[in-house]
Scaffold this motif. Structure first.
Motif, PDB file in Angstrom:
ATOM      1  N   ALA A  19      27.715 -13.511 -92.935  1.00 22.02           N
ATOM      2  CA  ALA A  19      28.953 -14.204 -93.290  1.00 22.02           C
ATOM      3  C   ALA A  19      29.040 -14.426 -94.795  1.00 22.02           C
ATOM      4  CB  ALA A  19      29.041 -15.536 -92.549  1.00 22.02           C
ATOM      5  N   VAL A  61      37.772 -14.900 -91.478  1.00 20.12           N
ATOM      6  CA  VAL A  61      36.720 -13.974 -91.065  1.00 20.12           C
ATOM      7  C   VAL A  61      35.377 -14.680 -90.962  1.00 20.12           C
ATOM      8  CG1 VAL A  61      35.390 -11.957 -91.821  1.00 20.12           C
ATOM      9  CG2 VAL A  61      37.868 -11.921 -91.942  1.00 20.12           C
ATOM     10  N   PRO A  64      34.908 -19.097 -88.334  1.00 21.48           N
ATOM     11  CA  PRO A  64      34.656 -19.202 -86.893  1.00 21.48           C
ATOM     12  C   PRO A  64      33.357 -18.488 -86.506  1.00 21.48           C
ATOM     13  CG  PRO A  64      36.872 -18.388 -87.300  1.00 21.48           C
ATOM     14  CD  PRO A  64      36.146 -18.359 -88.603  1.00 21.48           C
ATOM     15  N   TRP A  66      32.173 -16.038 -84.778  1.00 19.39           N
ATOM     16  CA  TRP A  66      32.475 -14.830 -84.027  1.00 19.39           C
ATOM     17  C   TRP A  66      31.194 -14.287 -83.394  1.00 19.39           C
ATOM     18  CZ3 TRP A  66      37.459 -14.517 -83.486  1.00 19.39           C
ATOM     19  CH2 TRP A  66      38.314 -14.882 -84.514  1.00 19.39           C
ATOM     20  N   PRO A  67      31.299 -13.510 -82.325  1.00 20.25           N
ATOM     21  CA  PRO A  67      30.099 -12.967 -81.668  1.00 20.25           C
ATOM     22  C   PRO A  67      29.230 -12.100 -82.579  1.00 20.25           C
ATOM     23  CG  PRO A  67      31.979 -12.739 -80.215  1.00 20.25           C
ATOM     24  CD  PRO A  67      32.507 -13.236 -81.531  1.00 20.25           C
ATOM     25  N   ILE A  68      29.823 -11.494 -83.593  1.00 21.68           N
ATOM     26  CA  ILE A  68      29.026 -10.667 -84.510  1.00 21.68           C
ATOM     27  C   ILE A  68      28.027 -11.518 -85.300  1.00 21.68           C
ATOM     28  CG2 ILE A  68      30.631 -10.780 -86.458  1.00 21.68           C
ATOM     29  CD1 ILE A  68      29.985  -7.824 -86.961  1.00 21.68           C
ATOM     30  N   ARG A  70      26.403 -14.051 -83.973  1.00 15.30           N
ATOM     31  CA  ARG A  70      25.492 -14.698 -83.020  1.00 15.30           C
ATOM     32  C   ARG A  70      24.641 -13.673 -82.273  1.00 15.30           C
ATOM     33  NH1 ARG A  70      28.734 -17.002 -78.994  1.00 15.30           N
ATOM     34  NH2 ARG A  70      30.620 -16.091 -79.800  1.00 15.30           N
ATOM     35  N   GLN A  71      24.223 -12.622 -82.918  1.00 11.04           N
ATOM     36  CA  GLN A  71      23.476 -11.569 -82.238  1.00 11.04           C
ATOM     37  C   GLN A  71      21.971 -11.788 -82.243  1.00 11.04           C
ATOM     38  OE1 GLN A  71      24.695  -7.884 -83.970  1.00 11.04           O
ATOM     39  NE2 GLN A  71      26.704  -7.940 -82.999  1.00 11.04           N
TER      40      GLN A  71
END
Length: 117
Positions: A19, A61, A64, A66-68, A70-71
């Motif tokens: 991020a 972008v 939040p 986003w699932p990207i 939280r991998q």
């Protein structure tokens, strides 16, 4: 409440790193594009608009979870014993007395001011 639990997903450390990189890239691209557009239009206001739009895009972008982002979740140890930890057992819990002087708060000493005591 009503048996419904909401769990807010959180970013992991790798997601925070990604991020941050994305934020710098988006703000950099919009900053350069805003400078070029403002130079061509000969208007600082146009530069400001493009950079402000870049800030909004970067916020949408990056902010939040986003699932990207939280991998790579962190594994947590589960408490199998059900007992409270003995972290505070045997530790000295009395408060230490601290003295804070006026020169220490202000960040200088009387010697630096030329007063020698």
């Amino acid at each position: 409440m009503l048996g419904i639990e909401f769990k807010i997903p959180e970013m992991d450390f790798e997601g925070q790193k990604l991020a941050e990189i994305l934020q710098y890239v988006i703000l950099g691209v919009f900053g350069i594009a805003g400078f070029i557009w403002g130079y061509l239009c000969e208007s600082f206001q146009q530069t400001f608009y493009v950079v402000a739009a870049g800030s909004l895009v970067a916020s949408m972008v990056v902010m939040p979870p986003w699932p990207i982002f939280r991998q790579h979740p962190l594994p947590f140890k589960s408490d199998k014993t059900g007992e409270k930890s003995n972290f505070w057992q045997g530790r000295n819990l009395r408060r230490r007395e601290t003295r804070i002087t006026v020169p220490a708060i202000l960040g200088f000493t009387f010697y630096e001011l030329g007063f020698i005591w």
